[in-house]
Design a protein around this motif. Structure first.
Motif, PDB file in Angstrom:
ATOM      1  N   ASP A  86       0.830  -1.197   0.000  1.00  0.00           N
ATOM      2  CA  ASP A  86       0.000   0.000   0.000  1.00  0.00           C
ATOM      3  C   ASP A  86       0.870   1.254   0.000  1.00  0.00           C
ATOM      4  O   ASP A  86       0.555   2.253  -0.648  1.00  0.00           O
ATOM      5  N   ALA A  97       0.668   4.202  -2.621  1.00  0.00           N
ATOM      6  CA  ALA A  97       0.410   5.579  -2.193  1.00  0.00           C
ATOM      7  C   ALA A  97       1.484   6.513  -2.734  1.00  0.00           C
ATOM      8  O   ALA A  97       1.197   7.632  -3.176  1.00  0.00           O
ATOM      9  N   PHE A 146      -0.223  12.749  -8.575  1.00  0.00           N
ATOM     10  CA  PHE A 146      -0.867  14.028  -8.246  1.00  0.00           C
ATOM     11  C   PHE A 146       0.128  15.174  -8.394  1.00  0.00           C
ATOM     12  O   PHE A 146      -0.230  16.269  -8.821  1.00  0.00           O
ATOM     13  N   PHE A 206      -8.576   2.073 -10.859  1.00  0.00           N
ATOM     14  CA  PHE A 206      -8.906   3.213 -10.006  1.00  0.00           C
ATOM     15  C   PHE A 206      -9.700   4.271 -10.749  1.00  0.00           C
ATOM     16  O   PHE A 206     -10.301   5.143 -10.145  1.00  0.00           O
ATOM     17  N   GLN A 210      -6.832   0.702   1.526  1.00  0.00           N
ATOM     18  CA  GLN A 210      -7.160   2.124   1.422  1.00  0.00           C
ATOM     19  C   GLN A 210      -5.840   2.851   1.219  1.00  0.00           C
ATOM     20  O   GLN A 210      -5.269   3.385   2.162  1.00  0.00           O
ATOM     21  N   PRO A 211      -5.353   2.895  -0.017  1.00  0.00           N
ATOM     22  CA  PRO A 211      -3.974   3.362  -0.211  1.00  0.00           C
ATOM     23  C   PRO A 211      -3.741   4.801   0.206  1.00  0.00           C
ATOM     24  O   PRO A 211      -2.624   5.166   0.494  1.00  0.00           O
ATOM     25  N   GLU A 212      -4.770   5.620   0.246  1.00  0.00           N
ATOM     26  CA  GLU A 212      -4.527   7.036   0.539  1.00  0.00           C
ATOM     27  C   GLU A 212      -4.675   7.346   2.020  1.00  0.00           C
ATOM     28  O   GLU A 212      -4.617   8.489   2.413  1.00  0.00           O
ATOM     29  N   ASP A 244      -3.763  12.199   0.513  1.00  0.00           N
ATOM     30  CA  ASP A 244      -3.361  12.952  -0.676  1.00  0.00           C
ATOM     31  C   ASP A 244      -4.357  12.603  -1.767  1.00  0.00           C
ATOM     32  O   ASP A 244      -4.392  11.466  -2.252  1.00  0.00           O
ATOM     33  N   GLN A 245      -5.178  13.544  -2.133  1.00  0.00           N
ATOM     34  CA  GLN A 245      -6.169  13.258  -3.171  1.00  0.00           C
ATOM     35  C   GLN A 245      -6.593  14.562  -3.840  1.00  0.00           C
ATOM     36  O   GLN A 245      -6.625  15.617  -3.212  1.00  0.00           O
ATOM     37  N   LEU A 246      -6.905  14.461  -5.133  1.00  0.00           N
ATOM     38  CA  LEU A 246      -7.513  15.595  -5.825  1.00  0.00           C
ATOM     39  C   LEU A 246      -9.006  15.549  -5.561  1.00  0.00           C
ATOM     40  O   LEU A 246      -9.655  14.530  -5.796  1.00  0.00           O
ATOM     41  N   HIS A 282     -14.647   6.385   2.567  1.00  0.00           N
ATOM     42  CA  HIS A 282     -13.909   5.601   1.584  1.00  0.00           C
ATOM     43  C   HIS A 282     -14.100   6.179   0.190  1.00  0.00           C
ATOM     44  O   HIS A 282     -13.142   6.309  -0.582  1.00  0.00           O
ATOM     45  N   PHE A 328     -11.426   8.027  -2.592  1.00  0.00           N
ATOM     46  CA  PHE A 328     -11.274   7.503  -3.953  1.00  0.00           C
ATOM     47  C   PHE A 328     -11.104   8.608  -4.986  1.00  0.00           C
ATOM     48  O   PHE A 328     -10.682   8.362  -6.101  1.00  0.00           O
ATOM     49  N   TYR A 382     -13.001  11.766  -7.191  1.00  0.00           N
ATOM     50  CA  TYR A 382     -14.114  12.645  -7.571  1.00  0.00           C
ATOM     51  C   TYR A 382     -15.476  12.002  -7.368  1.00  0.00           C
ATOM     52  O   TYR A 382     -16.265  11.905  -8.304  1.00  0.00           O
TER      53      TYR A 382
END
Lengths: 462, 462
Positions: free
Chosen positions: A258, A262, A269, A446, B2-4, B162-164, B442, B446, B448
């Motif tokens: 993971d 990540a 990103f 994804f 849940q990689p993020e 870390d996610q958009l 969750h 993921f 958007y």
């Protein structure tokens, strides 16, 4: 957790079966279907397309189906900071779906031998269902889409794969399709319509290696497949047809943490934040450097691509005769993946790349995406282009595959996989990253992370 | 997988700590900062904004920062099939980042008391870094963004999230920001600049419940937090401040299967495919029903929102004095989540909703998103609107929260959470779905899938 993937063990087992009594000769089936119908595809002037009108945009008189519009692009990615181009706009989500079912314990894929007027090889294997909303709501008339009911909301279905994925980002604006694989229980009958047949994944694999036998829409669906370990035991790599395929399978299987995933997402990103993209739909007439007239829409220097008119007569498609615009790229497009054994496992070099029509601006593409028509000259060629001429001993795959022949004319793209020796040093810019096939597949599942060109290559590496 | 998400156990432990010696009184700190500087915010005509020009679009003379443009929208979602509106265009990805660090074993969040000119409560807690690319490349002059280096590529950082994620889909076109939480090792010193202070998640929780104390950008980052089970043992619900918070924690914790999650995603893709959306940027002058003049851009009936000019004088922000356009919505906006105990676990009703500026067309929003300015009258009110007047005994949260005060003026939104009794029957249309907070979190992580209004509410349910 891989919430969108199921049936991984079954996929691997099916990949190892190269013959099936249901379709003894997959090549012969295609040829037979091609001979059973007649096709007459002819280029016509845009002005000769009934129901289409060329003005600020190229549009059908009822406003449905799709339009061709001008696009003004600004970006700090790549050699050109600003340009205009036409682009296909079709703001609806189509379904690309394959039905799978076990026969004698082996998963088979229900594929359609489908004629698409733009393809150089007219008839190819397509997904069970390949339908825009216009298609299945029958905007342009014609018959109902067979098997559509297996993919619609509220039906009994076991979904093995379901994801929105991007389409060609230089040719389509924000186009995405729903890619699905749905399993029907072994004891449920599925009527096999004309033009349809059941193939194992092993048979599809062979057709993919031959080239121009499995269409783009089928390839993007197949790229969603993950391979399991075969009941948790180490699979027999000896069952693979050759040493390279054993390496591919190991690259699919090698576990990753993971934390590593990540880190890859964080890098991705970072790339998305590094580059800017601003696109604006304009009138076709406002495009610099482009000529729009009764004949076609074309670049004044003959670069990029043309928008042309086509008349199509066929006996095997939903509608007997129709007219439509198509996008015809300059020839000699190529996509290539460079791979290398690193730490004993085959890794593939992906490029984070901006394309004007991508929903999320930047996705992972092939190592090299070479579209000579786009480049003003060698000074614009992408990094690593010389590897397209790698020695034959490094070449693991070199086939021609078609783009979507329903929109694109004569759009053949060379698909190349080059394995560089372990001791060969390759210097890649920061927007490149080495991934195993397992990692790449995970990113594909994804969502908007892997572009259609990279997925098309990945399908050839199953 | 849940990689993020990382650090879930630490987040939960921090949520249970409501006092910290590092910031004895989180409310007093804010007030002190507000009193330490002076702010003078004044509405001015658009024509009086230096360096801004109103033509086909409203733009800065150097073309940077952001623009306000016309948008023509067509959709089959909701009561209106077609409309025009102005929209803010800023095609760059900003960073919203919070630094966290353990003190005496408890995770603390480095928050900034930040003045934003649009807010009714001027100074609120913001993320450690809240920077557009224009900001941190210093397009409008000013000082460097402190702490930015913790979030940039190539630095040593332990990324917890870390996610958009999308921004307000009616006001911004395709805007997304990178939401990050980064942990600094306990033994690494972090200089605390003026206006910054360390808060536990328990302190932030309290500020969130008071309302107008934690700004929108901080709320969206916080919505990425997942709660772990506390070293794998069942956490003590008794430590929660009240029974509702014990229920919330259980809703965060209740396990769900991959199959259930896959079914939710399939339903969500069904929703995305069900509705169409076509947006087109236009000249401001081409917007039906809108008036653009030296004073402002406004709807002829006073509906939707206004684009106005602001002059801002402040001593505590990057730039001492500046001028900018702002979007000022009609008042009385409200967002509400309806929840209900189902099978013993609190579930929340999310609505799949189309918004013209969303990158992916449709995301999960609150049960009710009520913007009276948008509606021509009660016939346009969204489903379930009467629940905004639910009895007080059902109300679990009712606070005012601000939208982004750097772009939006006087944009206060009522945040409401209503728990309907277990035996109350609620009929929701097909684009609504019940989810636990664990499932919602969750989906947020993921990408958007969850809109900013729903995330803002979710942050209030930590």
């Amino acid at each position: 957790m891989q919430p969108e993937v199921n049936g991984a063990d079954d996929f691997l087992a099916s990949a190892l079966v190269s013959k099936s009594p249901l379709t003894p000769d997959a090549g012969a089936f295609l040829m037979e279907r091609e001979e059973s119908a007649s096709y007459d595809v002819e280029r016509v002037p845009l002005a000769a397309l009934p129901n289409w009108h060329l003005g600020d945009r190229l549009t059908r008189s009822d406003g449905k189906f799709f339009t061709v519009e001008g696009l003004s692009v600004r970006t700090d990615f790549g050699p050109l900071a600003q340009w205009s181009q036409p682009i296909i706009v079709q703001p609806e989500i189509g379904i690309l779906g394959i039905i799978v079912k076990r026969f004698d314990g082996v998963l088979h894929f229900l594929m359609q031998a489908k004629m698409e007027p733009g393809n150089t090889a007219f008839v190819q294997y397509a997904a069970t269902v390949q339908a825009t909303q216009s298609n299945y709501r029958r905007v342009h008339g014609g018959r109902a889409t067979p098997y559509l009911e297996y993919f619609l909301e509220g039906t009994r279905r076991r979904v093995l794969f379901d994801q929105l994925l991007s389409e060609h980002g230089f040719w389509y604006l924000n186009k995405r399709n729903r890619n699905m694989i749905v399993e029907v229980p072994e004891d449920e009958d599925v009527t096999v319509e004309d033009d349809f047949t059941w193939l194992t994944l092993g048979q599809l694999r062979h057709q993919l290696q031959l080239g121009n036998r499995v269409n783009m829409n089928a390839r993007t669906v197949l790229s969603g497949i993950a391979y399991g370990n075969g009941d948790g035991t180490r699979p027999s790599y000896a069952e693979q047809p050759d040493a390279f395929h054993a390496d591919l399978l190991a690259s699919h299987h090698t576990p990753f943490t993971d934390t590593h995933l990540a880190a890859t997402l964080t890098w991705l990103f970072d790339q998305k934040a590094t580059y800017s993209l601003d696109v604006r739909r304009t009138s076709l007439a406002d495009m610099d450097e482009w000529i729009c007239d009764d004949d076609s829409i074309r670049h004044r220097d003959g670069r990029i691509f043309d928008i042309i008119g086509m008349s199509v007569k066929a006996t095997s498609r939903e509608v007997g005769t129709w007219y439509q615009p198509m996008l015809e790229p300059r020839p000699d497009n190529a996509v290539a993946l460079i791979c290398q054994r690193r730490g004993g496992v085959l890794h593939f070099l992906l490029q984070a790349t901006v394309q004007p029509g991508l929903t999320d601006r930047l996705e992972l593409g092939p190592t090299i995406q070479f579209s000579p028509g786009y480049h003003r000259g060698p000074q614009d060629f992408p990094p690593l282009t010389p590897y397209l001429d790698a020695p034959a001993s490094w070449t693991r795959l070199d086939t021609i595959q078609s783009e979507d022949g329903g929109r694109f004319s004569q759009a053949d793209t060379r698909h190349l996989v080059v394995e560089i020796p372990e001791d060969h040093t390759l210097e890649a810019p920061e927007n490149y990253r080495w991934l195993t096939l397992g990692q790449l597949g995970h990113l594909t599942r994804f969502g908007y992370h892997v572009n259609v060109e990279a997925r098309s290559l990945a399908a050839c590496l199953l």
